[in-house]
Motif scaffolding. Structure first.
Motif, PDB file in Angstrom:
ATOM      1  N   ILE A  36      51.160  35.459  38.037  1.00  0.00           N
ATOM      2  CA  ILE A  36      50.839  34.856  36.743  1.00  0.00           C
ATOM      3  C   ILE A  36      49.663  33.909  36.972  1.00  0.00           C
ATOM      4  O   ILE A  36      49.792  32.893  37.638  1.00  0.00           O
ATOM      5  CB  ILE A  36      52.039  34.086  36.167  1.00  0.00           C
ATOM      6  N   SER A  37      48.495  34.294  36.462  1.00  0.00           N
ATOM      7  CA  SER A  37      47.284  33.489  36.622  1.00  0.00           C
ATOM      8  C   SER A  37      46.274  33.912  35.559  1.00  0.00           C
ATOM      9  O   SER A  37      46.249  35.069  35.143  1.00  0.00           O
ATOM     10  CB  SER A  37      46.697  33.699  38.019  1.00  0.00           C
ATOM     11  N   ARG A  38      45.440  32.994  35.154  1.00  0.00           N
ATOM     12  CA  ARG A  38      44.390  33.326  34.186  1.00  0.00           C
ATOM     13  C   ARG A  38      43.338  34.251  34.785  1.00  0.00           C
ATOM     14  O   ARG A  38      42.677  34.986  34.071  1.00  0.00           O
ATOM     15  CB  ARG A  38      43.726  32.054  33.689  1.00  0.00           C
ATOM     16  N   THR A  39      43.172  34.208  36.093  1.00  0.00           N
ATOM     17  CA  THR A  39      42.125  35.010  36.730  1.00  0.00           C
ATOM     18  C   THR A  39      42.477  36.490  36.825  1.00  0.00           C
ATOM     19  O   THR A  39      41.593  37.316  37.014  1.00  0.00           O
ATOM     20  CB  THR A  39      41.835  34.487  38.147  1.00  0.00           C
ATOM     21  N   VAL A  40      43.745  36.850  36.678  1.00  0.00           N
ATOM     22  CA  VAL A  40      44.156  38.250  36.796  1.00  0.00           C
ATOM     23  C   VAL A  40      43.533  39.113  35.704  1.00  0.00           C
ATOM     24  O   VAL A  40      43.149  40.252  35.928  1.00  0.00           O
ATOM     25  CB  VAL A  40      45.703  38.353  36.782  1.00  0.00           C
ATOM     26  N   LYS A  41      43.382  38.576  34.500  1.00  0.00           N
ATOM     27  CA  LYS A  41      42.802  39.375  33.409  1.00  0.00           C
ATOM     28  C   LYS A  41      41.315  39.686  33.639  1.00  0.00           C
ATOM     29  O   LYS A  41      40.769  40.580  33.022  1.00  0.00           O
ATOM     30  CB  LYS A  41      43.022  38.703  32.063  1.00  0.00           C
ATOM     31  N   TYR A  42      40.671  38.966  34.557  1.00  0.00           N
ATOM     32  CA  TYR A  42      39.273  39.249  34.919  1.00  0.00           C
ATOM     33  C   TYR A  42      39.167  40.092  36.180  1.00  0.00           C
ATOM     34  O   TYR A  42      38.066  40.323  36.679  1.00  0.00           O
ATOM     35  CB  TYR A  42      38.500  37.944  35.110  1.00  0.00           C
ATOM     36  N   GLY A  43      40.291  40.540  36.719  1.00  0.00           N
ATOM     37  CA  GLY A  43      40.283  41.363  37.920  1.00  0.00           C
ATOM     38  C   GLY A  43      40.131  40.580  39.209  1.00  0.00           C
ATOM     39  O   GLY A  43      39.784  41.144  40.239  1.00  0.00           O
ATOM     40  N   ILE A  44      40.375  39.277  39.183  1.00  0.00           N
ATOM     41  CA  ILE A  44      40.236  38.425  40.362  1.00  0.00           C
ATOM     42  C   ILE A  44      41.618  38.123  40.914  1.00  0.00           C
ATOM     43  O   ILE A  44      42.516  37.714  40.176  1.00  0.00           O
ATOM     44  CB  ILE A  44      39.505  37.117  40.009  1.00  0.00           C
ATOM     45  N   ASP A  45      41.786  38.336  42.205  1.00  0.00           N
ATOM     46  CA  ASP A  45      43.046  38.030  42.865  1.00  0.00           C
ATOM     47  C   ASP A  45      43.020  36.576  43.320  1.00  0.00           C
ATOM     48  O   ASP A  45      42.179  36.202  44.133  1.00  0.00           O
ATOM     49  CB  ASP A  45      43.242  38.961  44.059  1.00  0.00           C
ATOM     50  N   PRO A  46      43.928  35.719  42.849  1.00  0.00           N
ATOM     51  CA  PRO A  46      43.893  34.310  43.236  1.00  0.00           C
ATOM     52  C   PRO A  46      44.245  34.064  44.704  1.00  0.00           C
ATOM     53  O   PRO A  46      43.969  32.997  45.227  1.00  0.00           O
ATOM     54  CB  PRO A  46      44.916  33.652  42.311  1.00  0.00           C
ATOM     55  N   GLU A  47      44.838  35.042  45.393  1.00  0.00           N
ATOM     56  CA  GLU A  47      45.180  34.880  46.802  1.00  0.00           C
ATOM     57  C   GLU A  47      44.147  35.510  47.738  1.00  0.00           C
ATOM     58  O   GLU A  47      44.349  35.561  48.938  1.00  0.00           O
ATOM     59  CB  GLU A  47      46.556  35.486  47.073  1.00  0.00           C
ATOM     60  N   ASN A  48      43.057  35.982  47.209  1.00  0.00           N
ATOM     61  CA  ASN A  48      42.011  36.583  48.025  1.00  0.00           C
ATOM     62  C   ASN A  48      41.279  35.493  48.805  1.00  0.00           C
ATOM     63  O   ASN A  48      40.857  34.491  48.246  1.00  0.00           O
ATOM     64  CB  ASN A  48      41.036  37.335  47.120  1.00  0.00           C
ATOM     65  N   SER A  49      41.114  35.709  50.110  1.00  0.00           N
ATOM     66  CA  SER A  49      40.497  34.689  50.947  1.00  0.00           C
ATOM     67  C   SER A  49      38.971  34.710  50.893  1.00  0.00           C
ATOM     68  O   SER A  49      38.326  33.765  51.305  1.00  0.00           O
ATOM     69  CB  SER A  49      40.954  34.867  52.393  1.00  0.00           C
ATOM     70  N   SER A  50      38.382  35.777  50.387  1.00  0.00           N
ATOM     71  CA  SER A  50      36.930  35.887  50.333  1.00  0.00           C
ATOM     72  C   SER A  50      36.405  35.342  49.000  1.00  0.00           C
ATOM     73  O   SER A  50      36.871  35.740  47.942  1.00  0.00           O
ATOM     74  CB  SER A  50      36.533  37.357  50.483  1.00  0.00           C
ATOM     75  N   PRO A  51      35.419  34.448  49.032  1.00  0.00           N
ATOM     76  CA  PRO A  51      34.865  33.927  47.774  1.00  0.00           C
ATOM     77  C   PRO A  51      34.122  34.987  46.962  1.00  0.00           C
ATOM     78  O   PRO A  51      33.985  34.878  45.760  1.00  0.00           O
ATOM     79  CB  PRO A  51      33.924  32.814  48.210  1.00  0.00           C
ATOM     80  N   GLU A  52      33.650  36.054  47.622  1.00  0.00           N
ATOM     81  CA  GLU A  52      32.956  37.134  46.925  1.00  0.00           C
ATOM     82  C   GLU A  52      33.918  38.148  46.318  1.00  0.00           C
ATOM     83  O   GLU A  52      33.509  39.025  45.570  1.00  0.00           O
ATOM     84  CB  GLU A  52      32.000  37.873  47.877  1.00  0.00           C
ATOM     85  N   GLY A  53      35.196  38.079  46.696  1.00  0.00           N
ATOM     86  CA  GLY A  53      36.193  39.003  46.157  1.00  0.00           C
ATOM     87  C   GLY A  53      36.276  40.320  46.888  1.00  0.00           C
ATOM     88  O   GLY A  53      36.740  41.310  46.339  1.00  0.00           O
ATOM     89  N   TYR A  54      35.807  40.378  48.148  1.00  0.00           N
ATOM     90  CA  TYR A  54      35.805  41.621  48.907  1.00  0.00           C
ATOM     91  C   TYR A  54      37.008  41.772  49.838  1.00  0.00           C
ATOM     92  O   TYR A  54      37.088  42.710  50.592  1.00  0.00           O
ATOM     93  CB  TYR A  54      34.530  41.746  49.740  1.00  0.00           C
ATOM     94  N   GLY A  55      37.950  40.861  49.825  1.00  0.00           N
ATOM     95  CA  GLY A  55      39.115  40.940  50.703  1.00  0.00           C
ATOM     96  C   GLY A  55      40.092  42.005  50.239  1.00  0.00           C
ATOM     97  O   GLY A  55      40.000  42.547  49.138  1.00  0.00           O
ATOM     98  N   TYR A  56      41.048  42.308  51.099  1.00  0.00           N
ATOM     99  CA  TYR A  56      42.082  43.278  50.747  1.00  0.00           C
ATOM    100  C   TYR A  56      43.092  42.635  49.805  1.00  0.00           C
ATOM    101  O   TYR A  56      43.456  41.478  49.972  1.00  0.00           O
ATOM    102  CB  TYR A  56      42.811  43.766  51.998  1.00  0.00           C
ATOM    103  N   PRO A  57      43.579  43.389  48.819  1.00  0.00           N
ATOM    104  CA  PRO A  57      44.585  42.820  47.916  1.00  0.00           C
ATOM    105  C   PRO A  57      45.938  42.689  48.616  1.00  0.00           C
ATOM    106  O   PRO A  57      46.225  43.377  49.589  1.00  0.00           O
ATOM    107  CB  PRO A  57      44.659  43.859  46.788  1.00  0.00           C
ATOM    108  N   VAL A  58      46.752  41.801  48.103  1.00  0.00           N
ATOM    109  CA  VAL A  58      48.097  41.616  48.625  1.00  0.00           C
ATOM    110  C   VAL A  58      48.942  42.792  48.128  1.00  0.00           C
ATOM    111  O   VAL A  58      48.944  43.101  46.936  1.00  0.00           O
ATOM    112  CB  VAL A  58      48.688  40.276  48.137  1.00  0.00           C
ATOM    113  N   GLU A  59      49.633  43.457  49.047  1.00  0.00           N
ATOM    114  CA  GLU A  59      50.394  44.652  48.681  1.00  0.00           C
ATOM    115  C   GLU A  59      51.764  44.303  48.128  1.00  0.00           C
ATOM    116  O   GLU A  59      52.400  43.350  48.552  1.00  0.00           O
ATOM    117  CB  GLU A  59      50.572  45.549  49.900  1.00  0.00           C
TER     118      GLU A  59
END
Length: 70
Positions: A36-59
């Protein structure tokens, strides 16, 4: 929801008359079920460690367990 577990002891309810089985437990668990996060609707994973958004998603993971004792 990061982690969820629920279990039930079958020995006392369903297996009362089975003498050769001492324990019987059934359980289900899940990890990373939803976020549950506001960033999910923009396709951003809040637990991603990369600031560019290139990390692997949490499974997401599910498990079913059965413990028997003889």
């Amino acid at each position: 929801m990061k982690d969820f577990q629920i279990g039930y002891d079958l020995k006392y309810s369903l297996l009362k008359n089975v003498k050769w089985l001492s324990t019987a437990k059934l359980g289900i668990s899940g990890q990373n079920l939803f976020t549950i996060s506001r960033t999910v609707k923009y396709g951003i994973d809040p637990e991603n460690s990369s600031p560019e958004g290139y990390g692997y998603p949490v499974e997401r993971m599910f498990a079913l367990t059965l413990n028997l004792g003889f």
